[in-house]
Each structure stands twice: as structure tokens, then as C-alpha cells.
Motif scaffolding. Structure first.
Motif, PDB file in Angstrom:
ATOM      1  N   PHE A 162      -1.967  22.197   4.723  1.00 31.17           N
ATOM      2  CA  PHE A 162      -1.658  21.205   3.695  1.00 31.17           C
ATOM      3  C   PHE A 162      -0.562  20.281   4.241  1.00 31.17           C
ATOM      4  CE2 PHE A 162      -2.834  25.234   1.676  1.00 31.17           C
ATOM      5  CZ  PHE A 162      -4.029  24.846   1.094  1.00 31.17           C
ATOM      6  N   TYR A 163      -0.906  19.025   4.391  1.00 33.01           N
ATOM      7  CA  TYR A 163      -0.049  18.058   5.069  1.00 33.01           C
ATOM      8  C   TYR A 163       0.960  17.428   4.115  1.00 33.01           C
ATOM      9  CZ  TYR A 163      -3.835  18.368   8.476  1.00 33.01           C
ATOM     10  OH  TYR A 163      -4.773  18.825   9.350  1.00 33.01           O
ATOM     11  N   HIS A 164       2.191  17.440   4.504  1.00 32.17           N
ATOM     12  CA  HIS A 164       3.246  16.678   3.849  1.00 32.17           C
ATOM     13  C   HIS A 164       3.217  15.259   4.426  1.00 32.17           C
ATOM     14  CE1 HIS A 164       7.421  15.520   2.829  1.00 32.17           C
ATOM     15  NE2 HIS A 164       7.392  16.492   1.935  1.00 32.17           N
ATOM     16  N   LYS A 165       3.751  14.296   3.694  1.00 27.16           N
ATOM     17  CA  LYS A 165       3.788  12.929   4.234  1.00 27.16           C
ATOM     18  C   LYS A 165       4.546  12.884   5.550  1.00 27.16           C
ATOM     19  CE  LYS A 165       7.901  11.500   1.588  1.00 27.16           C
ATOM     20  NZ  LYS A 165       8.450  10.530   0.596  1.00 27.16           N
ATOM     21  N   ASP A 166       5.535  13.783   5.722  1.00 27.48           N
ATOM     22  CA  ASP A 166       6.268  13.824   6.987  1.00 27.48           C
ATOM     23  C   ASP A 166       5.369  14.249   8.141  1.00 27.48           C
ATOM     24  OD1 ASP A 166       8.522  13.071   5.616  1.00 27.48           O
ATOM     25  OD2 ASP A 166       9.392  15.089   5.527  1.00 27.48           O
ATOM     26  N   ALA A 167       4.334  15.029   7.841  1.00 26.79           N
ATOM     27  CA  ALA A 167       3.389  15.439   8.876  1.00 26.79           C
ATOM     28  C   ALA A 167       2.600  14.233   9.386  1.00 26.79           C
ATOM     29  CB  ALA A 167       2.443  16.507   8.341  1.00 26.79           C
ATOM     30  N   PHE A 168       2.203  13.372   8.474  1.00 23.44           N
ATOM     31  CA  PHE A 168       1.472  12.178   8.899  1.00 23.44           C
ATOM     32  C   PHE A 168       2.374  11.236   9.695  1.00 23.44           C
ATOM     33  CE2 PHE A 168      -1.119  13.476   5.161  1.00 23.44           C
ATOM     34  CZ  PHE A 168      -2.289  13.737   5.859  1.00 23.44           C
ATOM     35  N   LYS A 169       3.646  11.175   9.318  1.00 24.35           N
ATOM     36  CA  LYS A 169       4.588  10.370  10.113  1.00 24.35           C
ATOM     37  C   LYS A 169       4.724  10.956  11.514  1.00 24.35           C
ATOM     38  CE  LYS A 169       7.277   8.856   6.095  1.00 24.35           C
ATOM     39  NZ  LYS A 169       8.576   8.983   5.374  1.00 24.35           N
ATOM     40  N   TRP A 170       4.742  12.279  11.596  1.00 26.32           N
ATOM     41  CA  TRP A 170       4.827  12.928  12.902  1.00 26.32           C
ATOM     42  C   TRP A 170       3.580  12.608  13.730  1.00 26.32           C
ATOM     43  CZ3 TRP A 170       2.181  16.129  16.073  1.00 26.32           C
ATOM     44  CH2 TRP A 170       2.879  16.714  17.131  1.00 26.32           C
ATOM     45  N   ILE A 171       2.420  12.680  13.112  1.00 23.31           N
ATOM     46  CA  ILE A 171       1.165  12.359  13.807  1.00 23.31           C
ATOM     47  C   ILE A 171       1.203  10.924  14.326  1.00 23.31           C
ATOM     48  CG2 ILE A 171      -1.311  12.006  13.469  1.00 23.31           C
ATOM     49  CD1 ILE A 171      -1.194  14.393  11.478  1.00 23.31           C
ATOM     50  N   LYS A 172       1.626  10.006  13.453  1.00 24.87           N
ATOM     51  CA  LYS A 172       1.695   8.591  13.877  1.00 24.87           C
ATOM     52  C   LYS A 172       2.590   8.430  15.098  1.00 24.87           C
ATOM     53  CE  LYS A 172       3.515   4.081  12.512  1.00 24.87           C
ATOM     54  NZ  LYS A 172       4.594   4.087  13.545  1.00 24.87           N
ATOM     55  N   ASP A 173       3.785   8.988  15.022  1.00 25.48           N
ATOM     56  CA  ASP A 173       4.768   8.754  16.077  1.00 25.48           C
ATOM     57  C   ASP A 173       4.425   9.491  17.366  1.00 25.48           C
ATOM     58  OD1 ASP A 173       6.172   7.181  14.306  1.00 25.48           O
ATOM     59  OD2 ASP A 173       7.585   8.759  13.732  1.00 25.48           O
ATOM     60  N   ASN A 174       3.970  10.719  17.265  1.00 24.12           N
ATOM     61  CA  ASN A 174       3.786  11.553  18.447  1.00 24.12           C
ATOM     62  C   ASN A 174       2.419  11.392  19.093  1.00 24.12           C
ATOM     63  OD1 ASN A 174       6.256  13.593  18.798  1.00 24.12           O
ATOM     64  ND2 ASN A 174       5.954  13.169  16.621  1.00 24.12           N
ATOM     65  N   LEU A 175       1.426  10.950  18.333  1.00 21.93           N
ATOM     66  CA  LEU A 175       0.112  10.720  18.912  1.00 21.93           C
ATOM     67  C   LEU A 175      -0.143   9.226  19.142  1.00 21.93           C
ATOM     68  CD1 LEU A 175      -2.106  13.382  17.124  1.00 21.93           C
ATOM     69  CD2 LEU A 175      -0.657  13.582  19.142  1.00 21.93           C
ATOM     70  N   LYS A 176       0.909   8.443  18.941  1.00 18.94           N
ATOM     71  CA  LYS A 176       0.899   7.024  19.308  1.00 18.94           C
ATOM     72  C   LYS A 176      -0.121   6.199  18.520  1.00 18.94           C
ATOM     73  CE  LYS A 176       3.928   8.178  22.393  1.00 18.94           C
ATOM     74  NZ  LYS A 176       5.371   7.983  22.120  1.00 18.94           N
ATOM     75  N   PHE A 177      -0.168   6.437  17.223  1.00 14.52           N
ATOM     76  CA  PHE A 177      -0.875   5.508  16.345  1.00 14.52           C
ATOM     77  C   PHE A 177       0.067   4.345  16.045  1.00 14.52           C
ATOM     78  CE2 PHE A 177      -3.341   9.344  15.519  1.00 14.52           C
ATOM     79  CZ  PHE A 177      -4.639   8.857  15.383  1.00 14.52           C
ATOM     80  N   SER A 178      -0.493   3.177  15.819  1.00 13.26           N
ATOM     81  CA  SER A 178       0.336   1.999  15.599  1.00 13.26           C
ATOM     82  C   SER A 178       0.704   1.797  14.132  1.00 13.26           C
ATOM     83  CB  SER A 178      -0.380   0.742  16.106  1.00 13.26           C
ATOM     84  OG  SER A 178      -1.567   0.499  15.360  1.00 13.26           O
ATOM     85  N   ARG A 179      -0.093   2.382  13.227  1.00 11.27           N
ATOM     86  CA  ARG A 179       0.143   2.144  11.800  1.00 11.27           C
ATOM     87  C   ARG A 179      -0.256   3.368  10.997  1.00 11.27           C
ATOM     88  NH1 ARG A 179      -3.112   0.593   7.489  1.00 11.27           N
ATOM     89  NH2 ARG A 179      -4.910   0.275   8.875  1.00 11.27           N
ATOM     90  N   LEU A 180       0.529   3.651   9.974  1.00  6.14           N
ATOM     91  CA  LEU A 180       0.232   4.696   8.997  1.00  6.14           C
ATOM     92  C   LEU A 180       0.349   4.117   7.608  1.00  6.14           C
ATOM     93  CD1 LEU A 180      -0.063   7.643   7.883  1.00  6.14           C
ATOM     94  CD2 LEU A 180       2.435   7.833   8.137  1.00  6.14           C
ATOM     95  N   ASP A 181      -0.650   4.376   6.774  1.00  9.68           N
ATOM     96  CA  ASP A 181      -0.602   3.959   5.375  1.00  9.68           C
ATOM     97  C   ASP A 181      -1.093   5.121   4.528  1.00  9.68           C
ATOM     98  OD1 ASP A 181      -0.241   2.320   3.155  1.00  9.68           O
ATOM     99  OD2 ASP A 181      -2.301   1.601   3.223  1.00  9.68           O
ATOM    100  N   ILE A 182      -0.267   5.558   3.580  1.00  6.98           N
ATOM    101  CA  ILE A 182      -0.639   6.635   2.662  1.00  6.98           C
ATOM    102  C   ILE A 182      -0.733   6.049   1.272  1.00  6.98           C
ATOM    103  CG2 ILE A 182      -0.016   8.885   1.715  1.00  6.98           C
ATOM    104  CD1 ILE A 182       1.645   9.376   4.239  1.00  6.98           C
ATOM    105  N   ASN A 183      -1.913   6.098   0.699  1.00  4.94           N
ATOM    106  CA  ASN A 183      -2.146   5.562  -0.643  1.00  4.94           C
ATOM    107  C   ASN A 183      -2.831   6.643  -1.468  1.00  4.94           C
ATOM    108  OD1 ASN A 183      -2.536   4.004  -2.892  1.00  4.94           O
ATOM    109  ND2 ASN A 183      -4.110   2.691  -1.992  1.00  4.94           N
ATOM    110  N   GLY A 184      -2.026   7.494  -2.105  1.00  2.23           N
ATOM    111  CA  GLY A 184      -2.581   8.618  -2.852  1.00  2.23           C
ATOM    112  C   GLY A 184      -3.239   9.602  -1.898  1.00  2.23           C
ATOM    113  N   ARG A 185      -4.530   9.843  -2.106  1.00  7.08           N
ATOM    114  CA  ARG A 185      -5.280  10.769  -1.259  1.00  7.08           C
ATOM    115  C   ARG A 185      -5.785  10.118   0.028  1.00  7.08           C
ATOM    116  NH1 ARG A 185      -7.612  15.234  -3.848  1.00  7.08           N
ATOM    117  NH2 ARG A 185      -9.394  15.038  -2.440  1.00  7.08           N
ATOM    118  N   LEU A 186      -5.698   8.810   0.095  1.00  5.92           N
ATOM    119  CA  LEU A 186      -6.243   8.093   1.250  1.00  5.92           C
ATOM    120  C   LEU A 186      -5.154   7.857   2.294  1.00  5.92           C
ATOM    121  CD1 LEU A 186      -8.582   6.562   2.628  1.00  5.92           C
ATOM    122  CD2 LEU A 186      -7.851   4.524   1.377  1.00  5.92           C
ATOM    123  N   ILE A 187      -5.422   8.309   3.511  1.00 10.14           N
ATOM    124  CA  ILE A 187      -4.502   8.130   4.623  1.00 10.14           C
ATOM    125  C   ILE A 187      -5.192   7.329   5.695  1.00 10.14           C
ATOM    126  CG2 ILE A 187      -3.174   9.304   6.428  1.00 10.14           C
ATOM    127  CD1 ILE A 187      -4.142  11.266   3.378  1.00 10.14           C
TER     128      ILE A 187
END
Length: 208
Positions: free
Chosen positions: A179-204
Motif C-alpha cells: 500500500f503506497y503512501h504519497k511519499d512512496a510515489f515521490k521516492w519512485i519519481k526521484d529515484n527512478l528518474k521520472f520527470s513528473r509526478l501527479d497524484i489526483n485521488g486514485r489516479l497517479i
């Protein structure tokens, strides 16, 4: 035990149906201890219980955030992948009706490893990532399958500290193991070198 996503230190969090859940002190996610994972046969049997008919209007409405996001961002000449398509690939059906072209992949129901040898402009991953037993490995794979500027669209219920985990229905499915926390998605963005992250409810959305 370290977090299977970010390798952060974890601590015991909750026991449900005699199964132990741990929480990561770094990315704040909650996950099931691996010793309680279902076998592949048990997992497949659970998925086969899902009644995911592609023509079900309620199911179509449920996946509409991903469908609409793809239509808003991409033209029909974009190439897509439905990763974890399941027994009823409704997103592929709805986008195909609009002229889009998608490949299907699912380790149980659309086990077409050859489609993982190509790259895509977008990947849809609806109610899939919470099933990842090795989320770091899976997200690395998904990023590698995206063309530059491509977008990964995920839908899942995001964990937060204000949720009452004891009453949270999402944990009750034995195939839901991370179960992913929003901080997990931030970690994924930064560490796997995605350029953009947007969390809108259930949609990431994660853009390469």
C-alpha cells in the motif's frame, strides 16, 4: 526487514487475520510480510473470482479516470500497453473503441513476454501495483518500457496516516500486498528518474 520498494527500515505495524504488516520509516508505505504471500495458483484463483466484464457500465466508469487521461494527453497514433490487464481488459476495450492501439500483458491471463521487449508512449496499470510483491523491480521494468516523454498511469488506493487501517477495506483482499503512501510515489519519481509526478485521488501519473 527492509522495505521492498525503497530499502528503508521498517517496523511492525498491524496484524490482520494472523498476518503481519510492516510500515516503512522512509517512504511511509505499508506492506504484508512476504511469508504470507499467496502462491501463484492461489493468486490466480483469486483473480478468476473477479467479475470484470468489459461491457459492464460500472466497471467502465471505474476505469474512466485513466481512459480520460490518456485521451486528453495522447492521439490515436500513440502506442500503449495495458500492464496487468486481468481477465477483463476494459481500458484496452474502451481506448480501442476510440482508435487507440494497445498491447496486453498479464502474468496470469495475457502472458505475452514479447510485448515487454518493446517500448510505449503510455502504460495503463489499473488496480495492479498493490499486487506487486517486488515493487522496485516492477517499477524499474515499467519505466524501461516507456519512451522518453511517455506516461505511466496507475490507479490504486493511496495509503495515508489518517486512514483507519483496521477498517480499511483495501487490505482485506489477500492479493493486495503493498500500500503506497504519497511519499512512496515521490521516492519512485526521484529515484527512478521520472520527470513528473501527479497524484489526483486514485489516479497517479508518472512521466518519463
Amino acid at each position: 526487514m527492509n522495505c521492498s520498494l525503497c530499502s528503508g527500515s521498517t517496523s511492525w505495524f498491524y496484524n490482520f487475520r494472523n498476518m503481519d504488516y510492516y510500515k516503512c520509516g522512509a517512504c511511509s508505505s505499508v506492506f504484508l510480510h512476504p511469508k504470507y504471500f499467496l502462491s501463484s495458483d492461489e493468486e490466480k484463483a483469486r483473480y478468476e473470482e473477479h467479475n470484470n466484464c468489459v461491457d459492464d457500465k460500472g466497471y467502465q466508469k471505474f476505469v474512466s479516470p485513466i481512459v480520460n487521461a490518456v485521451k486528453e494527453r495522447f492521439s490515436i497514433d500513440a502506442r500503449g500497453l495495458d500492464f496487468g490487464a486481468g481477465t477483463g481488459p476494459v481500458i484496452t476495450k474502451l481506448l480501442s473503441d476510440e482508435g487507440f492501439s494497445l498491447e496486453l500483458y498479464d502474468p496470469f491471463f495475457w502472458n505475452n513476454p514479447e510485448v515487454l521487449e518493446s517500448t510505449y508512449d503510455f502504460i495503463v496499470c489499473c488496480e495492479v501495483i498493490e499486487h506487486f510483491k517486488d515493487p522496485l523491480k516492477e517499477f524499474k521494468l515499467l519505466r524501461s518500457l516507456l519512451n522518453p516523454g511517455g506516461v505511466l498511469y496507475c490507479m490504486t488506493e493511496v495509503y495515508s496516516e489518517d486512514r483507519d487501517f483496521e477498517k480499511w477495506h483495501y487490505k482485506n483482499d489477500a492479493t493486495h500486498v503493498f500500500f503506497y503512501h504519497k511519499d512512496a510515489f515521490k521516492w519512485i519519481k526521484d529515484n527512478l528518474k521520472f520527470s513528473r509526478l501527479d497524484i489526483n485521488g486514485r489516479l497517479i501519473e508518472l512521466e518519463r
